[in-house]
Design a protein around this motif. Structure first.
Motif, PDB file in Angstrom:
ATOM      1  N   SER A  86       1.070   9.287  -5.960  1.00 13.17           N
ATOM      2  CA  SER A  86       2.202  10.184  -6.182  1.00 13.17           C
ATOM      3  C   SER A  86       3.494   9.390  -6.013  1.00 13.17           C
ATOM      4  N   ASP A  87       4.599  10.011  -6.386  1.00 13.46           N
ATOM      5  CA  ASP A  87       5.878   9.295  -6.263  1.00 13.46           C
ATOM      6  C   ASP A  87       6.171   8.899  -4.814  1.00 13.46           C
ATOM      7  N   ILE A  88       5.844   9.762  -3.883  1.00 15.20           N
ATOM      8  CA  ILE A  88       6.136   9.422  -2.482  1.00 15.20           C
ATOM      9  C   ILE A  88       5.184   8.323  -2.001  1.00 15.20           C
ATOM     10  N   GLN A  89       3.930   8.433  -2.355  1.00 15.17           N
ATOM     11  CA  GLN A  89       2.995   7.362  -1.995  1.00 15.17           C
ATOM     12  C   GLN A  89       3.455   6.033  -2.584  1.00 15.17           C
ATOM     13  N   GLN A  90       3.882   6.088  -3.839  1.00 14.12           N
ATOM     14  CA  GLN A  90       4.357   4.861  -4.497  1.00 14.12           C
ATOM     15  C   GLN A  90       5.618   4.345  -3.809  1.00 14.12           C
ATOM     16  N   GLY A  91       6.467   5.283  -3.386  1.00 12.94           N
ATOM     17  CA  GLY A  91       7.684   4.895  -2.692  1.00 12.94           C
ATOM     18  C   GLY A  91       7.392   4.137  -1.404  1.00 12.94           C
ATOM     19  N   PHE A  92       6.404   4.576  -0.659  1.00 16.54           N
ATOM     20  CA  PHE A  92       6.029   3.861   0.567  1.00 16.54           C
ATOM     21  C   PHE A  92       5.515   2.459   0.232  1.00 16.54           C
ATOM     22  N   HIS A  93       4.862   2.347  -0.897  1.00 17.06           N
ATOM     23  CA  HIS A  93       4.383   1.037  -1.337  1.00 17.06           C
ATOM     24  C   HIS A  93       5.564   0.155  -1.763  1.00 17.06           C
ATOM     25  N   GLU A  94       6.423   0.709  -2.602  1.00 15.01           N
ATOM     26  CA  GLU A  94       7.542  -0.080  -3.151  1.00 15.01           C
ATOM     27  C   GLU A  94       8.500  -0.538  -2.063  1.00 15.01           C
ATOM     28  N   LYS A  95       8.756   0.340  -1.123  1.00 15.21           N
ATOM     29  CA  LYS A  95       9.787   0.067  -0.107  1.00 15.21           C
ATOM     30  C   LYS A  95       9.202  -0.421   1.215  1.00 15.21           C
ATOM     31  N   LEU A  96       7.931  -0.714   1.218  1.00 17.60           N
ATOM     32  CA  LEU A  96       7.265  -1.226   2.422  1.00 17.60           C
ATOM     33  C   LEU A  96       7.428  -0.245   3.589  1.00 17.60           C
ATOM     34  N   GLY A  97       7.204   1.034   3.287  1.00 18.57           N
ATOM     35  CA  GLY A  97       7.373   2.072   4.301  1.00 18.57           C
ATOM     36  C   GLY A  97       6.197   2.220   5.230  1.00 18.57           C
ATOM     37  N   ALA A  98       5.131   1.492   4.971  1.00 18.56           N
ATOM     38  CA  ALA A  98       3.945   1.589   5.838  1.00 18.56           C
ATOM     39  C   ALA A  98       3.596   0.204   6.359  1.00 18.56           C
ATOM     40  N   GLN A  99       3.283   0.134   7.627  1.00 18.46           N
ATOM     41  CA  GLN A  99       2.750  -1.123   8.179  1.00 18.46           C
ATOM     42  C   GLN A  99       1.299  -0.876   8.591  1.00 18.46           C
ATOM     43  N   CYS A 100       1.058  -0.352   9.771  1.00 20.07           N
ATOM     44  CA  CYS A 100      -0.350  -0.056  10.105  1.00 20.07           C
ATOM     45  C   CYS A 100      -0.849   1.131   9.293  1.00 20.07           C
ATOM     46  N   GLY A 101       0.070   2.015   8.886  1.00 16.61           N
ATOM     47  CA  GLY A 101      -0.273   3.142   8.032  1.00 16.61           C
ATOM     48  C   GLY A 101      -0.782   4.372   8.740  1.00 16.61           C
ATOM     49  N   PHE A 102      -0.872   4.324  10.048  1.00 16.41           N
ATOM     50  CA  PHE A 102      -1.472   5.473  10.724  1.00 16.41           C
ATOM     51  C   PHE A 102      -0.599   6.724  10.628  1.00 16.41           C
ATOM     52  N   CYS A 103       0.703   6.528  10.677  1.00 22.37           N
ATOM     53  CA  CYS A 103       1.605   7.688  10.594  1.00 22.37           C
ATOM     54  C   CYS A 103       1.837   8.132   9.165  1.00 22.37           C
ATOM     55  N   THR A 104       1.442   7.286   8.207  1.00 21.83           N
ATOM     56  CA  THR A 104       1.894   7.452   6.828  1.00 21.83           C
ATOM     57  C   THR A 104       1.453   8.767   6.176  1.00 21.83           C
ATOM     58  N   PRO A 105       0.218   9.201   6.307  1.00 20.03           N
ATOM     59  CA  PRO A 105      -0.131  10.476   5.678  1.00 20.03           C
ATOM     60  C   PRO A 105       0.746  11.635   6.162  1.00 20.03           C
ATOM     61  N   GLY A 106       1.023  11.660   7.447  1.00 28.02           N
ATOM     62  CA  GLY A 106       1.875  12.727   7.973  1.00 28.02           C
ATOM     63  C   GLY A 106       3.299  12.604   7.472  1.00 28.02           C
ATOM     64  N   ARG A 136       5.426   3.978  14.983  1.00 25.42           N
ATOM     65  CA  ARG A 136       5.545   2.961  16.030  1.00 25.42           C
ATOM     66  C   ARG A 136       5.706   1.558  15.443  1.00 25.42           C
ATOM     67  N   CYS A 137       5.786   1.477  14.099  1.00 25.76           N
ATOM     68  CA  CYS A 137       5.836   0.149  13.478  1.00 25.76           C
ATOM     69  C   CYS A 137       7.129  -0.163  12.745  1.00 25.76           C
ATOM     70  N   THR A 138       7.623   0.758  11.917  1.00 28.69           N
ATOM     71  CA  THR A 138       8.564   0.349  10.878  1.00 28.69           C
ATOM     72  C   THR A 138      10.033   0.441  11.241  1.00 28.69           C
ATOM     73  N   GLY A 139      10.393   1.220  12.218  1.00 25.64           N
ATOM     74  CA  GLY A 139      11.805   1.370  12.522  1.00 25.64           C
ATOM     75  C   GLY A 139      12.510   2.372  11.622  1.00 25.64           C
ATOM     76  N   TYR A 140      11.798   3.046  10.756  1.00 21.10           N
ATOM     77  CA  TYR A 140      12.248   4.214   9.994  1.00 21.10           C
ATOM     78  C   TYR A 140      13.117   3.906   8.771  1.00 21.10           C
ATOM     79  N   ILE A 141      13.840   2.809   8.765  1.00 23.92           N
ATOM     80  CA  ILE A 141      14.726   2.561   7.615  1.00 23.92           C
ATOM     81  C   ILE A 141      13.924   2.490   6.323  1.00 23.92           C
ATOM     82  N   LYS A 142      12.802   1.780   6.364  1.00 26.75           N
ATOM     83  CA  LYS A 142      11.974   1.641   5.162  1.00 26.75           C
ATOM     84  C   LYS A 142      11.356   2.973   4.754  1.00 26.75           C
TER      85      LYS A 142
END
Ligand code: FES
Ligand code: FES
Length: 160
Positions: A86-106, A136-142
């Protein structure tokens, strides 16, 4: 005591017999087999377990499954389309919004709830919508940049 739970889950009607005290997150993971929804704190503090119930972001660790009868429940598994993010999933990929990814689905589900209501969110709007989600990983900006990227895609009709 048990209840027959009839709901729409990721677009499909289903009926399950569930204990009255079963949490929605446990129903999703253990009964429906949808393990994309994560359990972090298990106490309403982290947002890892966020899903949409009738379009509204909800902590599934604080929600009894039995209270979702007749509702439309959506998890992160509902978002891709024929294997395309989806666009949001792709956005997390494009902008490096996920590191460990545990928080990412939420995070993604909270963002999805926001963008359905507000396709032009300000940074403050995004921060507000994600205020109940901890990373706990990204610092939120991404993460904020990922949601902004997705909002732009959606406005331009490029949504997956
Ligand atoms: S697992 Fe639900 S808020 Fe943390
Ligand atoms: S990416 Fe690791 S907790 Fe958010």
């Amino acid at each position: 005591m048990k209840t027959v739970l009839s709901l729409k889950l990721n677009g499909r009607d289903r009926d399950d017999v569930v204990p009255d005290n079963m949490l929605l997150v446990d129903y999703l993971r253990e009964v429906a087999g949808l393990t994309g929804t994560k359990i972090g704190c298990d106490g309403g503090e982290c947002g890892c377990c966020t899903v949409l119930v009738d379009g509204n972001a909800r902590h599934s660790c604080l929600t009894l499954a039995a209270t979702c009868g007749g509702s439309d429940v959506e998890t992160v598994e509902a978002l891709d389309s024929n294997g395309r993010l989806s666009d949001i999933q792709q956005g997390f990929h494009e902008k490096l919004g996920a590191q460990c990814g545990f928080c990412t689905p939420g995070m993604i589900m909270a963002a999805e709830g926001l963008l359905r209501e507000n396709s032009s969110p300000t940074e403050t709007d995004i921060k507000g919508a994600l205020a109940a989600n901890i990373c706990r990983c990204t610092g939120y900006i991404k993460i904020i940049e990922a949601v902004q990227w997705a909002a732009e895609q959606r406005r331009e009709g490029k949504a997956a």
